[in-house]
Design a protein around this motif. Structure first.
Motif, mmCIF file in Angstrom:
data_model
loop_
_atom_site.group_PDB
_atom_site.id
_atom_site.type_symbol
_atom_site.label_atom_id
_atom_site.label_comp_id
_atom_site.label_asym_id
_atom_site.label_seq_id
_atom_site.Cartn_x
_atom_site.Cartn_y
_atom_site.Cartn_z
ATOM 1 N N SER B 46 22.406 -49.710 -4.101
ATOM 2 C CA SER B 46 21.053 -49.358 -4.523
ATOM 3 C C SER B 46 20.993 -47.900 -4.926
ATOM 4 O O SER B 46 20.348 -47.539 -5.911
ATOM 5 C CB SER B 46 20.056 -49.596 -3.398
ATOM 6 N N ASP B 161 17.814 -54.680 -8.903
ATOM 7 C CA ASP B 161 18.289 -54.476 -7.540
ATOM 8 C C ASP B 161 17.977 -55.717 -6.711
ATOM 9 O O ASP B 161 16.843 -55.914 -6.299
ATOM 10 C CB ASP B 161 17.624 -53.240 -6.932
ATOM 11 N N GLU B 162 18.966 -56.529 -6.494
ATOM 12 C CA GLU B 162 18.822 -57.757 -5.722
ATOM 13 C C GLU B 162 17.542 -58.506 -6.080
ATOM 14 O O GLU B 162 16.710 -58.779 -5.217
ATOM 15 C CB GLU B 162 18.830 -57.436 -4.223
HETATM 16 MG MG LIG Z 1 20.099 -51.978 -1.497
#
Ligand SMILES: [Mg+2]
Ligand SMILES: Nc1ncnc2c1ncn2[C@@H]1O[C@H](COP(=O)(O)OP(=O)(O)OP(=O)(O)O)[C@@H](O)[C@H]1O
Lengths: 306, 369, 330
Positions: B46, B161-162
């Motif tokens: 991240s 991000d995810e």
């Molecule tokens: Mg993360």
């Protein structure tokens, strides 16, 4: 965390993932009739105590002065609107001018205090800048500040700024007393808004000011409402500063000051005093009614994170 | 559209000791490429993504987008769009307003915004929801709105991000395919963070593996699988994981229970340690009859997946029970508690790593890339 | 494909040739990063800081002088200031407890008792009402509005209402007491009964704030905690002490601190209801009396009281916050 549930503003509080506790009851499901009676009885008594003093002023405000001081009270006793009529007609002082002044000063205080508190609360909540924590501590100290005793230095200061005797100076003083608590409250509120919202805004092309203006303020509306209420109340009923910092001319007084003078000069005119008090209380009550549904969530946010 | 490059970029969180969340990252992402950043939790994925977004400072090194140094450019000047794990939709705006917000800020004419939003909504099956607030949407719909918000902007780079981690398993697989297809259609450079190696392997043109802020390897999914650069990547990529054991090394080869795997002379000669880290994927092992040489595996668990079955068991190597996973035919799995004989399918299908550094030791097998 | 410009990046990282450039770079980075924050807080710092720090500084200066209405500069009369610096005399006089300077210690004690009792009632009643209101029932919103109402009433209107109710001759309270055969005291006279009266009024005024804050706190306690406790067999009382009270701690600690500070300086209630009554005198009202009473208008003593009030509160806040922190550490 469920970011988008943020808007369930009413009572859920500002932080997305937190769900309000389902109200507790000793026993799941139904309350027994006795418990229910007890609950309502307690709340009715408490509500009566909360409302009664104001209610009694309302009752008295319709009575002539001579009837207001009878030893055995009654709800209606030659009641009429005469007291109101006389006050509004200006017999007891320039009531309408006072009203206008108060409205102006309280309104300006509300707007200015909310803006100041919101920008500061946002900065402290979002930017981890040197001095931020110090600022919050300073605000705590300001709450302890015995303003009433520092009227002279404040007077000197306003005089040298050329603000003495003007509404502007008074508004600034009120802001000083209201902003610290408002900042705490709004910081708590902003803390409850997920940071990803800011970041999404930054990615979409907002500057930090843009994030504040277009995302934080709209999302913190309940908090802003409470803050505004607090600032308004602070300014609306205040007497000591208003009498010290406004010019002595009758038409530049605020309601609170005018009535205070009226009280001191007419200690026996309870009927008129009551009517005037009700007139003063009405705008505050209106503001209160407009924001009351936000009060719980807005105040809690501030206190939890304080 | 543009390529992206990290040039020895680091993010160091001050503290005692300082946390090097991303450490000297060197990575090039080509124009139009779908690059996946993968790694265990806390590996700095991240952070790396947010450095590129401009949400995180770059303490050392530089970041370039489309050839321009953007190391100190604020996010709005980078022409990138990001899809957040929590979606971060603006709760006070409708779906349409959410998607058009960035364009509105750029003072794009209203009609243009409307058209673009409508187009993106159609692409994502969001047309019926345009006037709803995000809170009135399901998780999957919100996810698509977040995608739509990024697409409408037509940025040079997408960052994600995810974005799938809040969806249920089925929807995740479905959306995975949709995102990959969408990216192929738009051809926008995309950097995608996930901790799920299956997601990484199925979606990425190339996959970069991070661990403790350090880039371990960046390659195509196939190369990552077949030629992991170190034992960490070898263990991380592939499901179930590769069997990785540090075993004794003799002149014959690596010693595994009853089985001695002959190793290429080049490796054995160049390696002076007494042990070696030996890796073999479950599908490179097979169950055999009792007459062949092999390891004695005591079966603990059998995972039947229809056509295939995975046999989990332990082998006694040098006095310690080592766990092994073997893929076998799903129709005739061994029973739990039984002991079976296990051997390699092919002596070349092994991965060798330095026991200390974990670095890959070359085998004779030719690279497939 | 885009070729990367590695060279440029390396250039960028190269440290400046001289320390000065480096430092300037650091300052610029600092401003780059924080100028938004400083721009946002600047107005507040100017307004609040200006209106607090300057008067405070001047107030502190006054405490070392014998300034009063008679010797302060008066631009209206064109009179120059002619007060003298008297060193610590004011502090010594006040702290000696001399009745001529307000019997400081006695008044401090009364102030502490006043704050303690008021906040205890605010909190206790506020919590009780919040617990009642935090249940599903009919008229809940109505109750809530009615119970918060005292907060919205301007202070001097409340003061007027209560003075009317407490009036010895035609007040409703004495009429009620009399009609059930109880004694009818002169509530707001020169006796300790007046203190009881102002405490009642201040409790009435302060409960809504506590109630609202605690209600918010209650609503932020996750419901599944109660469910878990119930499954574990906790009695309602145990649930209250084990879940409700700890869950309210963050709110409680803040509102109690604020409550004490506000009550300590609660000037309008006492002043508007009982005026200059030695039986209801607390530090701030005495200071205000000094300040406004008669011809003397002793600004020096009033300021001395102000500084002492601030000091007492600072000490209290320091002790309180430290206690909180050490409790949290446990
Ligand atoms: Mg993360
Ligand atoms: N503000 C911070 N201060 C100090 N260290 C931090 C901070 N933010 C992150 N870190 C550390 O940086 C490292 C990388 O964090 P990062 O969020 O990039 O991990 P990640 O790979 O995204 O993990 P996950 O899969 O759990 O999201 C972690 O070890 C984390 O503890």
């Amino acid at each position: 965390m469920d970011v988008t549930s943020l808007q369930t503003s009413g009572r859920a509080g500002p932080s997305g993932g937190r769900r309000p506790a389902p109200p507790r009851s000793g026993h799941r499901g139904r309350r027994s009739p006795a418990a229910s009676f007890g609950l309502h009885a307690a709340l009715v008594v408490a509500s009566l105590i909360a409302v009664f003093p104001v209610f009694w002023v309302l009752v008295t405000s319709f009575k002539p002065d001579s009837r207001a001081i009878e030893a055995s009270p009654s709800l209606i006793n030659e009641s009429s609107l005469d007291n109101y009529a006389r006050i509004l007609a200006g017999e007891k002082g320039d009531f309408l001018a006072w009203f206008g002044n108060s409205l102006l000063i309280a309104g300006l205080t509300t707007v200015l205090a909310v803006m100041l508190a919101a920008s500061t609360g946002y900065a402290v909540s979002r930017f981890n800048f040197p001095g931020g924590r110090g600022l919050l501590f300073f605000f705590l100290v300001v709450q302890m500040f015995p303003f009433a005793v520092l009227i002279v230095p404040l007077y000197n200061l306003l005089l040298s700024l050329g603000l003495q005797g003007s509404a502007g100076g008074l508004v600034l003083v009120y802001c000083t007393t209201a902003v610290p608590f408002c900042t705490y409250m709004l910081k708590g509120y902003f803390d409850g808004i997920p940071r990803e919202i800011d970041e999404a805004g930054r990615m979409d092309g907002l500057s930090p000011f843009g994030v504040f203006w277009r995302l934080m303020l709209p999302l913190a509306r309940p908090g802003l409402a409470v803050t505004g209420f607090y600032a308004f109340i602070t300014a609306w009923g205040e007497v000591a500063f208003a009498s010290a910092f406004l010019s002595a001319a009758d038409q530049s007084k605020t309601l609170a000051v005018g009535l205070q003078v009226f009280v001191q000069q007419n200690r026996t005119e309870w009927g008129h005093l009551a009517a005037a008090s009700i007139l003063v209380a009405i705008p505050a009550a209106v503001v209160f009614y407009l924001v009351q549904r936000f009060l719980v969530s807005g105040l809690a946010a501030g206190s939890v994170k304080g | 559209m543009a390529g992206v490059s990290y040039v020895k970029a680091s993010r160091v969180y001050p503290g005692n000791p300082p946390v090097r969340a991303v450490d000297q990252l060197d990575l090039e992402v080509n124009d139009g490429e779908f690059l996946v950043l993968v790694g265990p939790s806390g590996s700095g994925k991240s952070t790396a993504l947010r450095m590129l977004a401009g949400l995180e400072d770059v303490d050392e090194g530089a970041i370039h987008i489309g050839g321009n140094d953007v190391t100190h450019t604020p996010p709005k000047g980078r022409d990138i769009a990001m899809v957040f794990q929590s979606y971060a939709l603006y709760p006070h705006m409708t779906v349409g307003e959410n998607m058009g917000f960035a364009l509105k800020l750029r003072r794009v004419p209203k009609e243009t915004i409307k058209a673009k939003v409508a187009e993106a909504a159609k692409m994502l099956d969001l047309t019926p929801y345009l006037d709803r607030k995000p809170k009135a949407l399901s998780g999957g719909q919100r996810q698509r709105v977040a995608m739509g918000r990024a697409i409408v902007r037509e940025p040079a780079v997408f960052l994600m991000d995810e974005p799938l981690s809040n969806l249920d398993a089925k929807l995740r697989v479905e959306t995975r395919a949709n995102i990959a297809a969408l990216q192929a259609r738009l051809g926008t450079t995309t950097i995608y963070v996930t901790h799920d190696q299956v997601e990484a392997q199925t979606m990425g043109h190339r996959v970069a593996v991070l661990k403790d802020g350090l880039l371990q390897q960046c390659d195509t999914p196939r190369n990552l699988y077949e030629r992991p650069a170190n034992s960490f990547v070898a263990g991380f990529i592939g499901s179930p994981a590769m069997n990785l054991k540090t075993v004794a090394l003799t002149s014959e080869g690596a010693v595994l229970d009853g089985l001695t795997v002959p190793l290429p002379r080049s490796v054995v000669a160049g390696h002076d340690a007494k042990t070696i880290t030996f890796g073999v994927r479950p599908e490179s092992l097979r169950l055999t009859g009792g007459d062949e040489v092999g390891m004695k595996l005591t079966v603990d668990l059998v995972e039947e997946l229809g056509a295939d079955a995975y046999v989990y068991g332990s082998v006694d190597i040098g006095g310690t029970a080592e766990r092994f996973i073997v893929r076998t035919d799903g129709r005739t799995p061994p029973s739990i508690g039984s002991t079976v004989n296990v051997t390699l399918r092919d002596d070349n299908e092994v991965h060798l790593f330095h026991p200390e550094s974990g670095a890959r030791l070359e085998t004779t097998k030719a690279p497939t890339a | 494909m885009v070729a990367t410009t590695t060279g440029a990046a390396a250039e960028h990282r190269r440290p400046g040739p001289r320390g000065g450039t480096e430092r300037r770079g650091r300052v610029r980075r600092f401003l780059d990063r924080y100028w938004y924050a400083y721009a946002l807080v600047l107005p507040v710092v100017v307004v609040v800081g200006g209106l607090v720090i300057l008067p405070l500084a001047q107030g502190v200066f006054f405490t070392f002088t014998n300034i009063n209405e008679g010797n302060i500069a008066n631009p209206v009369l064109g009179r120059e200031a002619d007060y003298d610096v008297v060193g610590l005399a004011n502090y010594l006089n006040v702290l000696s407890g001399d009745p001529a300077y307000g019997s400081f210690w006695g008044v401090l004690l009364r102030t502490l008792v006043w704050s303690g009792i008021c906040v205890a009632f605010h909190y206790g009643i506020g919590l009780g009402l919040a617990l009642l209101l935090n249940r599903p029932m009919r008229f809940r919103t109505l109750y809530r509005i009615l119970l918060i109402l005292p907060w919205a009433v301007p202070a001097f209107v409340s003061a007027f209402a209560w003075r009317y109710l407490f009036n010895a001759d035609y007040g409703l309270i004495n009429w009620l007491l009399g009609s059930v055969g109880l004694p009818t005291p002169v509530w707001l006279g020169q006796s300790p009964v007046a203190m009881v009266a102002v405490i009642i009024v201040n409790v009435w005024l302060g409960v809504p704030f506590m109630m609202v804050a605690l209600l918010g706190g209650l609503q932020s306690i996750p419901g599944d905690l109660y469910e878990a406790a119930e499954i574990d067999g906790a009695t309602p009382w145990q649930r209250f002490t084990q879940i409700t009270l700890p869950g309210l701690r963050p709110v409680s600690s803040t509102v109690i601190l604020l409550g004490v500070i506000w009550t300590f300086n609660m000037f309008p209630v006492i002043y508007l209801i009982t005026g200059q009554n030695p039986h209801t005198r607390i530090l701030i009202t005495y200071a205000f009396e000094r300040f406004f009473s008669g011809a003397t208008r002793d600004y020096a003593i009033a300021s001395t009281y102000g500084v002492l009030i601030l000091s007492v509160l600072l000490v209290f806040a320091g002790v309180y916050l430290r206690a909180l922190r050490s409790q949290e550490a446990d």
